[in-house]
Design an enzyme around this catalytic site. Structure first.
Site, PDB file in Angstrom:
ATOM      1  N   ALA A 127     -26.182 -12.487 128.754  1.00 34.15           N
ATOM      2  CA  ALA A 127     -26.606 -11.394 127.864  1.00 34.15           C
ATOM      3  C   ALA A 127     -25.891 -10.085 128.212  1.00 34.15           C
ATOM      4  O   ALA A 127     -25.615  -9.836 129.390  1.00 34.15           O
ATOM      5  CB  ALA A 127     -28.121 -11.216 127.971  1.00 34.15           C
ATOM      6  N   PRO A 128     -25.552  -9.282 127.194  1.00 31.20           N
ATOM      7  CA  PRO A 128     -25.888  -9.398 125.764  1.00 31.20           C
ATOM      8  C   PRO A 128     -24.925 -10.256 124.944  1.00 31.20           C
ATOM      9  O   PRO A 128     -25.092 -10.349 123.741  1.00 31.20           O
ATOM     10  CB  PRO A 128     -25.848  -7.940 125.296  1.00 31.20           C
ATOM     11  CG  PRO A 128     -24.809  -7.314 126.152  1.00 31.20           C
ATOM     12  CD  PRO A 128     -24.935  -7.976 127.503  1.00 31.20           C
ATOM     13  N   CYS A 186     -19.856  -4.950 137.118  1.00 30.07           N
ATOM     14  CA  CYS A 186     -19.486  -3.623 136.593  1.00 30.07           C
ATOM     15  C   CYS A 186     -19.887  -2.582 137.635  1.00 30.07           C
ATOM     16  O   CYS A 186     -20.683  -1.685 137.371  1.00 30.07           O
ATOM     17  CB  CYS A 186     -20.120  -3.361 135.232  1.00 30.07           C
ATOM     18  SG  CYS A 186     -21.915  -3.603 135.159  1.00 30.07           S
ATOM     19  N   GLY A 219     -21.277 -10.225 124.844  1.00 32.73           N
ATOM     20  CA  GLY A 219     -19.936  -9.783 124.486  1.00 32.73           C
ATOM     21  C   GLY A 219     -18.847 -10.671 125.059  1.00 32.73           C
ATOM     22  O   GLY A 219     -17.882 -11.028 124.371  1.00 32.73           O
ATOM     23  N   LYS A 220     -18.990 -11.044 126.324  1.00 29.75           N
ATOM     24  CA  LYS A 220     -17.979 -11.889 126.955  1.00 29.75           C
ATOM     25  C   LYS A 220     -18.075 -13.331 126.449  1.00 29.75           C
ATOM     26  O   LYS A 220     -17.066 -14.032 126.344  1.00 29.75           O
ATOM     27  CB  LYS A 220     -18.129 -11.823 128.478  1.00 29.75           C
ATOM     28  CG  LYS A 220     -17.917 -10.414 129.042  1.00 29.75           C
ATOM     29  CD  LYS A 220     -18.104 -10.384 130.550  1.00 29.75           C
ATOM     30  CE  LYS A 220     -17.940  -8.986 131.111  1.00 29.75           C
ATOM     31  NZ  LYS A 220     -19.044  -8.090 130.712  1.00 29.75           N
TER      32      LYS A 220
END
Length: 438
Positions: free
Chosen positions: A261-262, A380, A264-265
């Site tokens: 989640a969310p 991140c 994108g990857k």
């Protein structure tokens, strides 16, 4: 920031932003707090709250000078928001007198007995602004608008770059898009944006699908967004999928996106190689709905499972994966410019606890990788404990694992212009490692 006749009254936005700042100071997520704000007030509230949280250290230092005895939380939060917005700025959002007047109006609603106090504090700040701001900068928290422990940790990890990282974390981030690789190119989409009066540029290698807008816009005005032609994703996050896929996985390869989640990857992986048998895993079933929403918009399919990736017996079918993406839970210290509340919510012990979870995830998922398979570990974060130190410790535990250096992709990517991936404004902060199974 100017208000149109249709804009909400500033005093309402100030009050909502004060509620948000008060909630963050009490330990609640800004994302959750903003979700409770009425829809018509949410964009303006977010803008004010973001500014206040990016300047909170200085604002708190000044408030302590002006009112050593802290006022009630509802009054204090309003003062802090107003002081942050009155901070010296070459392009102030509002005129000083407008802001003071509207803050007093907000106080009349929030705590009527405090209105005169708020007026007096803000007007004194304007009279003595230069002196008070200079005094606030004498403390690290007031100067850099981050907790003292966070500043010290960055100083230890990055002795020559820590101040630049802190400064970058206080600047609003650019809006970056990822075009759907199967449907268009970055150059084609930039031209399409230009036709809509939206100025942007393609970033090129190593993120060929990335486009950076000159100014953020609502996604509703992006051509083809609803149809899945483009997604919002920072260019640093766009390094994960190509690093995992490499020159291409075998057709029908089994791929795991752990902590997906969310989504994108997850979507990016399928854009690069649509034939993957992809499992998207996340411990939070509610957050998995966002993954499904993204896949639906993009017309993609994956197997979604709600489970703790460390508890492999509960979700794994026993068939090894050809590739695994582990975008592990972390401090989010690399994306604090997008989430300015994070710095004030984190505690020093959190980094140790998160590093332990990251190690447990690596150890649990590594045996699920097929011989010759690829695992990308990502966070991140700009803290070494969640990046290089985590990788070094894993390689000590798993001497058979091979770590690969891929210029422009692996290692610590700091949110600075002079980095492995050079853009201006800079990318988010990330760490990537590529590991292969013997």
């Amino acid at each position: 920031m100017t208000q149109s006749p249709q804009s909400p009254a500033l005093h309402r936005l100030l009050s909502q932003a004060a509620d948000a700042v008060q909630g963050v100071r009490e330990g609640r997520s800004l994302t959750d707090l903003l979700a409770r704000v009425p829809a018509d007030l949410r964009p303006g509230t977010q803008a004010l709250a973001f500014t206040a949280l990016r300047r909170l250290g200085g604002a708190e230092a000044v408030r302590q000078q002006l009112a050593p005895k802290a006022p009630p939380p509802r009054v204090d939060a309003l003062l802090l928001v107003a002081l942050a917005l009155l901070w010296p700025d070459p392009e102030p959002a509002y005129a000083d007198h407008t802001l003071v007047d509207q803050a007093v109006n907000a106080a009349k609603t929030r705590a009527p007995a405090s209105a005169a106090f708020v007026n007096a504090v803000l007007r004194r700040f304007l009279r003595e602004r230069d002196t008070l701001v200079a005094a606030a900068g004498h403390s690290p928290v007031g100067a850099f608008n981050h907790p003292a422990w966070w500043i010290e940790k960055l100083r230890q990890d990055w002795p020559t770059q820590w101040q630049a990282i802190l400064a970058a974390s206080n600047r609003p981030p650019p809006m970056t898009l990822r075009v759907h690789a199967q449907r268009t190119t970055a150059a084609e989409y930039v031209a399409r944006l230009a036709g809509q009066g939206i100025s942007a540029r393609a970033l090129g290698a190593p993120t060929p699908q990335a486009i950076m807008l000159d100014k953020p816009v609502p996604v509703s005005v992006l051509p083809g967004f609803a149809e899945g032609l483009v997604s919002v994703q920072d260019a640093a996050a766009q390094l994960a999928a190509p690093l995992l896929v490499g020159a291409g996985l075998k057709p029908g390869a089994r791929v795991l996106d752990a902590c997906a989640a969310p989504g994108g990857k997850t979507a990016h992986l399928l854009e690069l190689q649509p034939d993957l048998q992809l499992t998207a895993l996340d411990a939070d079933a509610q957050r998995l709905t966002r993954v499904q929403d993204n896949l639906n918009r993009l017309g993609q399919q994956a197997t979604l499972k709600a489970a703790d990736a460390r508890q492999t017996a509960a979700w794994w079918d026993g068939q090894p994966f050809d590739a695994i993406l582990l975008d592990a839970p972390c401090s989010a210290s690399g994306i604090v410019r997008r989430h300015p509340d994070v710095r004030w919510l984190r505690r020093p012990d959190d980094i140790t606890a998160l590093a332990r979870i990251q190690a447990e995830l690596l150890d649990a998922l590594w045996p699920l990788l097929a011989p010759g398979g690829r695992l990308v570990y990502a966070t991140c974060s700009v803290f070494r404990a969640e990046g290089q130190a985590q990788l070094d410790a894993f390689l000590q535990r798993r001497p058979g694992a091979k770590s690969h250096v891929v210029p422009g992709f692996t290692g610590h990517l700091l949110p600075l212009v002079d980095n492995a991936v050079q853009t201006s404004p800079p990318l988010d902060g990330f760490f990537y490692a590529l590991l292969t199974h013997p």
